[in-house]
Design an enzyme around this catalytic site. Structure first.
Site, PDB file in Angstrom:
ATOM      1  N   ARG A  74      29.156  48.635 -28.520  1.00  6.76           N
ATOM      2  CA  ARG A  74      30.327  49.163 -27.559  1.00  6.76           C
ATOM      3  C   ARG A  74      30.035  49.331 -25.922  1.00  6.76           C
ATOM      4  O   ARG A  74      30.946  49.607 -25.589  1.00  6.76           O
ATOM      5  CB  ARG A  74      30.072  50.571 -28.221  1.00  6.76           C
ATOM      6  CG  ARG A  74      31.097  52.147 -27.490  1.00  6.76           C
ATOM      7  CD  ARG A  74      30.395  53.376 -28.023  1.00  6.76           C
ATOM      8  NE  ARG A  74      31.175  53.819 -29.310  1.00  6.76           N
ATOM      9  CZ  ARG A  74      31.784  54.152 -29.610  1.00  6.76           C
ATOM     10  NH1 ARG A  74      33.163  54.082 -28.469  1.00  6.76           N
ATOM     11  NH2 ARG A  74      32.703  54.033 -31.140  1.00  6.76           N
ATOM     12  N   GLU A  91      32.557  62.564 -26.699  1.00  8.67           N
ATOM     13  CA  GLU A  91      31.971  61.558 -26.168  1.00  8.67           C
ATOM     14  C   GLU A  91      33.082  61.648 -24.898  1.00  8.67           C
ATOM     15  O   GLU A  91      31.928  61.150 -23.765  1.00  8.67           O
ATOM     16  CB  GLU A  91      31.614  60.257 -26.533  1.00  8.67           C
ATOM     17  CG  GLU A  91      30.459  60.484 -27.764  1.00  8.67           C
ATOM     18  CD  GLU A  91      30.987  59.156 -28.242  1.00  8.67           C
ATOM     19  OE1 GLU A  91      31.401  58.526 -29.099  1.00  8.67           O
ATOM     20  OE2 GLU A  91      29.338  58.918 -28.604  1.00  8.67           O
TER      21      GLU A  91
END
Lengths: 773, 472
Positions: free
Chosen positions: A304, A705
């Site tokens: 990520r 997030e």
């Protein structure tokens, strides 16, 4: 709609792991962790501990009835250390006693002799020694090697971010209760019930169908209980399985902080090239991820980081390589943002370095390079971009020019205090990057009294997912919300779940609830159509009434449900949702890994005290891409909380390991998270109105997030304030900007060499550090 | 037997009196609303209300139950969140719920209790005071903005309060359950039934004041230890003026200090200083004497009273002796105090019109944190010349430190920018900070110099700041 748990929360009636009424005969566990970060166990003496009052059994690796292994992605994490220890706090033994106090007292009597081996705490050192968790990976777009020649300006540098302690206020824990035929009922404070089930099955030598992991809620998770709940659950389950007694272990705070992993510290190198018009033409980055002692989720976190290495900017030539470096720290793990923030910090540092070198404001370069719809990310996906819309709206709505003028005026007349500003645009991809995890199931039962029970794989940890699930069910069934109850998350009811993570929980489980409820409605319509002698297409349900051809009938919800039952029509449905259109080929490093991206822009402004080196957060003003929020109250809370958690990571939260790999910031007295006075005086949140469709549940984009990354702006705002006082300061890109680093930067002499960024924020620490002094 | 009122019930227990109230309410009384977050008073999840009779009048303060021994609950009213629940949400709970000020919910009962404590206090019902009441509660989910909005609503609830006590008002307005109106009588009745249950003749007994440091340092040992409880010893309480002296009973809490007329009169900025010291529930529990005796090199009040050149009276029960605070510390956590001796009294000379005083503290987090470096100064100036000065600093040596060399240097000097810069150099020569989790040695050195400058900038506003903030 308010959080459905708020009533029991404010009354102290919500049940968390440690609140579950105990079954008679329950035993208590406590882990003995390695006192040494790296070494070979020579002798382990349990005799004194075993002789302590109340001690029932002390488990070591030899007592593990299944495989001594709980690693998720890579099988490199023993449940209990065998001969090698790889980090301070690594569980070596598990004491089970009649009381909690007795278990902990016995732990103190265990002695272990460990032959020490060299300790690595710095990922660059691990890299130099070839200590990798997995193979390195590279994302590539265009060709940077040839692009440099087209660049007018090229800048290189290094950027470091420290880890972050999750500091969920409820510590980790588990409570295992043996059932007949070796089955186990397991309460666990976990974001990933299936992960726990799998780890328990493997280590206890049971089948997954024997293990019911049941979760009511967590007192915070933030990623820390995604994989790291497995250890405590597996230890309790093992003990319960062997002793045939219920076994509980709720970690105390110091155990939790010392034994569990945190956000990954990263050390990175960057090289950025711009043309005359400040277009970024080329970007190279090398990320050294401090993975800790075993893989845990590090490979996925590293991936990520690569996905977010250019953040919200379009750069035609990119080469980004990441190394997952094995060190002797507790295995670092998921934390809100999951590697994305670390990657985004580096590109912001690179832009800032370029801007400072060119004597311009970083926002000039930021604005120039925001991505547009159709631009390609380095991993091949094409952007559907709201970047410019968010940026422009934030500039206009909050009158950026006026803010800048005020700051300039303030700084020109004040010496003791300086203000600083930074813009932080974000772009965060939504989906598990491991494509197969993007599936979810929901089980919906309508009972004959008209009440509805909903089970999903989602775990409620404060993010309000159960409230959103309830909204979906009530909306699709068109009934009053108080008819719907969200059941606990149980592996017996919902199998093979993905953890509640990646901001995708509401989307995935919400779609499954929507599907299940839609199917039940379809059946009910058929029943109604039969009773009313019309076709099912002419029936609809609204506000608990049956409508036929647009007219309300005298059939209500309760009657219809009862009639369906009488007709032996199923009032239950188990639905499966798999996100369409996503795919990723890790061998080519190309694909379409994300369902969509979430965009936003924050304007962060701060004031520093140039005498004392302290600071205050003035405001964070955001334009955020919600899609269309299905629950503005909950989503606002997610944004405010995410911003403050991000600010904490960038400012006061400082994890300190000493050279021997021992955690020195091991309690709330030495690790500081934001308190009520350290949050911004103002947080303004403005939604960006968008029309286009997306794959989010009810078009309400994921919100867990992304807002954390607004906090990164605080680091750069503080930096700008320091430079307003000391324009000559060369400040390393080394987050967090603690009051210490800030004061040292304020008074850094232009002639003195600036200190190198410390590896994972480590400072040399005196041995006799007292906890509270 | 320890006896107290727990919520609406009189309880008694024969558990060791060192047992934390937290363990008693959770695991003996199954009152699970009081949560365990850190067990060191740093998160506030276990906050309870403590009601006692102060000069005959019922008074409530908040406490973190993890650091509070049962012995300190004896004869009092302990209130957990269950004790303020009514059939409907009370207005505090309603405000928290309406403002979405609860996410995971784990810290929430602590916030509710702190706000309940605010409703029962005599503090002015301002938003600022309402927020100050929750300065000891940590929330990891919300970012506090929604909690601040709830706190503002709670302050508004109290806006109509005029006549009567806060307790009467809270009961009348159904902020808290009706049984609170009888607690004063019940505590009076309870106090009559008490008969020296906490007495302890063991000369080696561990002395415990507020417990806020001991229960962090010695959590495991102290539960079953033989304890002599000092917190409610009337002989060790009280803050009074005697001529130009201030006499402080060492069991006085920080809150007692803040509320005392003497301190307010002689230290107009006292509230500003104390806002930097721990949090409301800890200030309610922590005693001044405990701060001295725990011998932390960065105890805020040790530093404060070192600059005031306080004098201690130590007693072994038979004889007494006087000892200047500056002579108490022999080395890291070692004291010039016999084990039989206890701190009986603290006194210091009150500032006069020529005295200037300042306290500075910098920590990683400005509030609810332990100092990286703290410092206090007291000086007198006559005709532009410093005629006397005491200067103390914490975090720069193994003991809370008086900077004698710097004092000597400063005495007789005119206050000029150059002189202050020189003083900071002198200070550097007499300190020996170590690198630890609160900062590196280099930082602590720089910080002390900055705090010395800060003292002078605060006390002599006419100074040219530019000359003091030079980058060398």
């Amino acid at each position: 709609m308010k959080n459905i748990d708020s009533r029991t929360h404010v009354r102290g009636e919500s049940v968390y792991l440690d609140d579950i009424p105990l079954i008679q005969g329950t035993l208590f566990g406590a882990a003995f962790g390695s006192p040494i970060a790296h070494g070979i166990i020579k002798t382990l003496d349990l005799s004194a501990a075993a002789a302590m009052p109340g001690v029932v059994k002390i488990f070591t690796y030899e007592d593990v009835t299944g495989e001594n292994q709980i690693g998720g992605i890579v099988p490199d994490e023993p449940l209990l250390a065998e001969h090698h220890v790889h980090f301070c706090g690594m569980p070596i033994a598990f004491v089970v006693a009649e009381t909690d106090d007795e278990a902990r007292a016995a732990v103190k009597r265990i002695t272990v002799e460990i032959e020490p081996l060299p300790v690595i705490t710095d990922p660059r050192e691990a890299y130099a020694q070839g200590e990798f968790i997995i193979r390195p990976r590279t994302h590539k777009l265009g060709e940077t090697t040839t692009a440099w020649s087209q660049c007018t300006h090229i800048f290189e540098g290094r950027a470091d971010t420290n880890g972050q302690e999750h500091l969920y206020i409820e510590t980790q824990g588990a409570y295992a209760i043996p059932q007949e035929n070796n089955a186990i009922k397991l309460y666990s404070s976990t974001q990933g019930p299936t992960a726990v089930q799998r780890a328990v099955a493997r280590s206890s030598g049971l089948h997954m169908h024997q293990i019911d992991v049941d979760v009511t809620r967590l007192g915070g998770g933030f990623g820390g209980k995604e994989d790291q709940a497995n250890m405590w659950a597996a230890l309790c389950a093992l003990a319960a399985h062997v002793l045939h007694k219920p076994v509980k272990y709720a970690l105390n705070r110091m155990e939790d902080m010392a034994m569990t992993g945190k956000r990954h510290p990263y050390s990175s190198d960057f090289k950025i090239g711009l043309d005359n018009d400040l277009n970024i033409l080329a970007y190279e980055a090398t990320f050294y991820q401090n993975a800790g002692a075993s893989a845990d989720l590090s490979p996925a976190v590293m991936e990520r980081t690569l996905f977010h290495c250019t953040s919200t900017y379009f750069i035609p030539n990119v080469t980004a390589t990441a190394y997952s470096c094995r060190t002797h720290l507790p295995p670092n793990t998921a934390f809100r943002g999951f590697g994305g923030p670390q990657g985004m910090f580096v590109i912001e540092a690179a832009i800032t370095k370029a801007a400072e070198s060119l004597g311009i404001d970083a926002s000039v370069i930021q604005a120039k390079n925001l991505n547009k719809t159709g631009d390609e990310f380095a991993y091949g996906q094409k952007a559907v971009s709201e970047a410019h819309a968010c940026w422009n709206k934030a500039n206009e709505l909050y009158d950026l020019e006026a803010i800048r003028d005020n700051i300039a005026k303030f700084n020109s007349v004040n010496l003791l205090y300086k203000k600083g500003l930074a813009l932080m645009p974000i772009c965060f991809g939504i989906s598990f990057t491991n494509t197969r995890m993007n599936q979810a199931r929901a089980l919906v039962h309508v009972y004959t009294d008209g009440s509805v029970g909903v089970s999903t794989g989602a775990v409620e940890m404060g993010q309000g997912v159960n409230t959103k699930m309830l909204q979906v069910a009530a909306h699709v069934l068109s009934i009053q919300p108080d008819r719907v109850k969200l059941q606990t998350t149980s592996t017996y009811r919902i199998a093979n779940t993905s953890p509640s993570a990646a901001s995708a929980t509401a989307d995935l489980n919400g779609k499954a609830v929507q599907m299940a409820c839609t199917e039940i409605v379809r059946r009910l319509k058929v029943v109604a159509a039969g009773e009313l002698n019309v076709s099912a297409e002419e029936i609809f349900l609204k506000d608990e009434w049956v409508y036929a051809n647009g007219e309300r009938t005298d059939w209500n919800w309760n009657q219809l449900v009862m009639e369906a039952f009488t007709k032996r029509v199923s009032l239950s449905e188990h639905a499966h949702y798999a996100t369409p259109d996503i795919h990723y080929d890790a061998s080519e490093e190309k694909g379409h890994p994300f369902t969509y991206h979430v965009y936003g822009t924050a304007i962060v402004d701060v004031t520093i005290d140039c005498l004392r080196g302290t600071y205050e957060m003035e405001s964070v003003k955001v334009v955020h891409d919600f899609g269309v929020s299905m629950n503005p109250l909950i989503d606002r809370g997610q944004i405010e909380g995410g911003i403050v958690q991000g600010l904490g990571w960038m400012t006061m939260e400082e994890i300190v390991f000493d050279q021997a790999g021992r955690l020195r910031s091991n309690a709330l007295s030495t690790y500081k998270v934001p308190d009520i006075y350290s949050v911004p005086k103002e947080i303004a949140i403005e939604p960006l109105k968008t029309e286009q469709d997306n794959l989010a549940i009810f078009r309400s984009k994921a919100v867990g997030e992304p807002p954390l990354m607004y906090g990164i702006g605080a680091y750069f705002a503080l930096r700008n304030a320091v430079r307003a006082f000391n324009p000559m300061a060369t400040i390393p890109f080394d987050a967090p900007m603690t009051p210490e680093k800030l004061l040292l930067a304020l008074y850094q002499s232009p002639t003195a060499p600036h200190p190198m960024p410390s590896a994972n924020g480590e400072t040399e620490v005196a041995q006799h550090l007292a906890v509270n002094s | 037997m320890i006896k107290f009122i727990l919520n609406n019930k009189n309880v008694s227990t024969s558990l060791p009196p060192g047992t934390p109230v937290l363990d008693f309410v959770r695991y003996r009384k199954q009152l699970m609303g009081t949560k365990i977050g850190c067990r060191e008073g740093d998160c506030g999840a276990c906050t309870v209300l403590v009601g006692d009779l102060n000069e005959g009048e019922l008074r409530y303060r908040t406490a973190t139950s993890c650091l509070m021994p049962l012995g300190n609950a004896h004869g009092k009213h302990i209130v957990t969140v269950e004790g303020i629940n009514m059939s409907d949400l009370n207005p505090i709970q309603q405000a928290m719920s309406d403002e979405s000020a609860t996410q995971c919910g784990f810290c929430t009962p602590g916030f509710v209790m702190s706000l309940a404590g605010f409703c029962l206090s005599k503090k002015a019902p301002t938003v600022q005071n309402s927020i100050a009441a929750i300065d000891g509660n940590i929330c990891r989910c919300t970012g506090y903005k929604s909690i601040k909005r709830a706190a503002a609503r709670v302050a508004n609830l109290l806006a109509q309060r005029s006549e009567g006590t806060p307790i009467q008002f809270a009961v009348e307005q159904e902020i808290l359950p009706a049984y609170f109106s009888n607690i004063q009588e019940r505590l009076q009745a309870l106090s009559l039934s008490l008969n020296g249950e906490l007495g302890n003749d063991n000369p080696l007994a561990q002395r415990v004041g507020g417990g806020t440091d001991l229960y962090v340092q010695k959590h495991d040992e102290i539960k079953d230890a033989s304890i002599q409880f000092l917190f409610d010893d009337a002989d060790l309480k009280g803050i009074r003026q005697d001529g130009n002296q201030c006499i402080i009973g060492p069991a006085s809490t920080v809150t007692d200090l803040i509320e005392s007329a003497v301190m307010q009169t002689y230290f107009p900025d006292f509230k500003l200083y104390t806002k930097l010291v721990s949090s409301t529930p800890i200030r309610n529990m922590a005693t001044v004497g405990g701060n001295f005796i725990n011998a932390s090199p960065i105890g805020d009040f040790t530093i404060f009273f070192l600059a005031l050149d306080a004098t201690l009276t130590l007693s072994n029960g038979v004889t007494e002796r006087e000892l200047p605070l500056r002579d108490l510390y022999l080395g890291y956590k070692t004291l010039d105090k016999q084990s039989a001796e206890y701190l009986k009294q603290i006194r210091f000379e009150l500032p006069n019109v020529t005295t200037r005083f300042n306290f500075e503290k910098v920590s990683k987090r400005t509030h609810l944190d332990i100092a990286s470096v703290n410092s206090a100064i007291k000086l007198t100036v006559e005709g532009d010349v410093i005629t006397s000065v005491t200067l103390s600093a914490g975090g720069v040596a193994p003991i809370p430190k008086r900077l004698f060399k710097t004092e000597e240097f400063l005495t007789g000097q005119f206050v000029t920018e150059e002189m202050i810069m020189e003083a900071t150099s002198v200070a550097q020569s007499e300190i020996s900070p170590i690198s630890d989790a609160r900062g590196t040695e280099a930082y602590k050195r720089l910080l002390l110099s900055q705090l010395i400058k800060a003292h002078f900038i605060r006390l002599f506003p006419e100074l040219n700041v530019e000359q003091l903030l030079v980058i060398s």
